[in-house]
Design a protein around this motif. Structure first.
Motif, mmCIF file in Angstrom:
data_model
loop_
_atom_site.group_PDB
_atom_site.id
_atom_site.type_symbol
_atom_site.label_atom_id
_atom_site.label_comp_id
_atom_site.label_asym_id
_atom_site.label_seq_id
_atom_site.Cartn_x
_atom_site.Cartn_y
_atom_site.Cartn_z
ATOM 1 N N UNK A 57 -1.635 52.704 -12.303
ATOM 2 C CA UNK A 57 -1.785 52.742 -13.885
ATOM 3 C C UNK A 57 -0.503 53.755 -14.311
ATOM 4 N N UNK A 58 -0.361 54.945 -13.897
ATOM 5 C CA UNK A 58 0.656 55.823 -14.320
ATOM 6 C C UNK A 58 1.994 55.081 -14.327
ATOM 7 N N UNK A 59 2.078 54.177 -13.340
ATOM 8 C CA UNK A 59 3.495 53.432 -13.305
ATOM 9 C C UNK A 59 3.753 52.419 -14.278
ATOM 10 N N UNK A 60 2.626 51.645 -14.576
ATOM 11 C CA UNK A 60 2.421 50.382 -15.137
ATOM 12 C C UNK A 60 2.688 50.930 -16.878
ATOM 13 N N UNK A 62 3.104 54.142 -18.057
ATOM 14 C CA UNK A 62 3.949 55.440 -18.522
ATOM 15 C C UNK A 62 2.789 56.686 -18.734
ATOM 16 N N UNK A 63 1.804 56.569 -17.951
ATOM 17 C CA UNK A 63 0.881 57.814 -18.200
ATOM 18 C C UNK A 63 1.357 58.966 -17.376
ATOM 19 N N UNK A 64 1.264 59.968 -18.208
ATOM 20 C CA UNK A 64 1.665 61.601 -17.408
ATOM 21 C C UNK A 64 0.604 62.315 -17.149
ATOM 22 N N UNK A 65 -0.507 62.034 -17.939
ATOM 23 C CA UNK A 65 -1.839 63.012 -17.626
ATOM 24 C C UNK A 65 -2.513 62.343 -16.383
ATOM 25 N N UNK A 66 -2.625 62.746 -15.308
ATOM 26 C CA UNK A 66 -3.282 62.431 -14.194
ATOM 27 C C UNK A 66 -5.158 62.374 -14.792
ATOM 28 N N UNK A 67 -5.398 63.201 -15.497
ATOM 29 C CA UNK A 67 -6.928 63.050 -15.781
ATOM 30 C C UNK A 67 -6.992 61.709 -16.441
ATOM 31 N N UNK A 68 -6.065 61.334 -17.356
ATOM 32 C CA UNK A 68 -6.129 59.754 -18.241
ATOM 33 C C UNK A 68 -6.125 58.842 -17.439
ATOM 34 N N UNK A 69 -5.208 59.065 -16.424
ATOM 35 C CA UNK A 69 -4.898 57.898 -15.340
ATOM 36 C C UNK A 69 -6.305 57.493 -14.550
ATOM 37 N N UNK A 70 -6.883 58.814 -14.074
ATOM 38 C CA UNK A 70 -8.080 58.725 -13.312
ATOM 39 C C UNK A 70 -9.218 58.020 -13.981
ATOM 40 N N UNK A 71 -9.451 58.459 -15.459
ATOM 41 C CA UNK A 71 -10.507 57.800 -16.100
ATOM 42 C C UNK A 71 -10.272 56.303 -16.269
ATOM 43 N N UNK A 72 -8.898 55.926 -16.523
ATOM 44 C CA UNK A 72 -8.626 54.579 -16.620
ATOM 45 C C UNK A 72 -8.845 53.947 -15.461
ATOM 46 N N UNK A 73 -8.379 54.471 -14.341
ATOM 47 C CA UNK A 73 -8.517 53.850 -12.797
ATOM 48 C C UNK A 73 -10.046 53.620 -12.599
#
Length: 309
Positions: A57-60, A62-73
């Motif tokens: 998801x951070x690659x697709x 362009x999310x920089x926050x790992x917290x946001x990426x974890x929530x979306x994941x």
């Protein structure tokens, strides 16, 4: 005394992790009368989905926050488990309504192997990591009581809190909601539940979705602790004795059984293992479960089944 308490607390924390997996078995059996051999595969599938989505998801996006990426994941993995639940009902359980229990049992075995293969196909077979920010540093408590204090793993402590919260929520769900009562009615008798208008297909999707969500929580904790690898699915084997002790129909029993197994195997390994040559931790849970099957087959909190003729 300090060493004994450390061992006991460590065993209780591990037991809570076993309980998270056992909850999935209890939920599906409580609501459908099916012993779900696919629960370990569900934990593995959810762990793979969570780990890979948190990478992709951070690659697709362009999310920089790992917290946001974890929530979306986590949301994506949860949605995927709901899709899995729908497919299980649509293509497997929906075709086996009112069949013998052994037929449904064998169907869950097929689901387990299918999910293992599909997980490897979609997400790969390497070892992945899940990092949701759970504290990993040891915590020292009771310094003034024991020399050096007691060492507690903060990650296990957080897992214990999550498991306790899940048990409270699920117990309220089954006892206080109309859907929860409908789930129990379906477990008692499929035909009778259908005859009073309970939609069996919707109920099974709901319960498998809830079990999938519980599997995702267990997957995140086990993945954070051990990394995501195919041996995670073997954790389900330790959950079998847990549900035998606690009872296949008891949500709180899954927690109590996990605590007994976790503490028992750690203490027996330390204090009895040296007398027997070690390795007792590997088989203690199964011997204890066998003993319970002989004297109390329904478990500590399971419903006693009485057949009248």
């Amino acid at each position: 005394m300090g060493f004994f308490l450390e061992t006991l607390i460590g065993g209780l924390m591990v037991g809570m992790l076993y309980s998270l997996v056992a909850l999935g078995f209890v939920l599906i059996f409580k609501a459908s009368g099916v012993f779900n051999f696919a629960q370990g595969a569900m934990v593995l599938f959810a762990a793979l989905a969570m780990a890979r989505f948190s990478e992709w998801l951070p690659q697709w996006l362009n999310i920089e926050s790992q917290l946001v990426a974890n929530v979306l994941a986590g949301l994506c993995a949860a949605a995927l488990m709901v899709i899995v639940a729908w497919m299980v009902e649509r293509f497997v359980l929906g075709k086996l309504v009112n069949q013998e229990g052994i037929t449904l049992l064998m169907a869950t075995l097929g689901i387990a192997y299918l999910m293992d293969g599909t997980g490897q196909l979609l997400f790969g077979s390497a070892t992945y990591k899940i990092d949701v920010g759970m504290p990993k540093d040891p915590l020292f408590v009771l310094d003034g009581v024991f020399p050096g204090g007691l060492l507690i793993n903060q990650e296990d402590l957080a897992a214990a809190g999550v498991a306790a919260l899940l048990v409270a929520v699920l117990s309220l769900f089954f006892q206080k909601t109309g859907t929860g009562r409908a789930l129990r009615a379906v477990a008692d008798d499929h035909q009778a539940a259908q005859s009073i208008g309970i939609p069996l297909s919707r109920i099974w999707v709901i319960v498998w979705s809830i079990a999938g969500a519980v599997a995702l929580v267990a997957a995140i904790i086990w993945g954070s602790k051990l990394g995501v690898q195919y041996s995670i699915s073997l954790v389900a084997f330790k959950a079998f004795p847990v549900v035998i002790l606690g009872g296949l129909t008891s949500v709180p029993g899954a927690i109590i059984g996990g605590l007994i197994i976790g503490a028992g195997e750690k203490l027996s390994e330390i204090y009895i293992g040296p007398l027997l040559g070690g390795g007792i931790e590997n088989w203690f849970a199964y011997v204890l479960a066998l003993g319970f099957l002989l004297v109390r087959p329904q478990g500590l909190f399971g419903d006693r089944i009485i057949d009248r003729v």
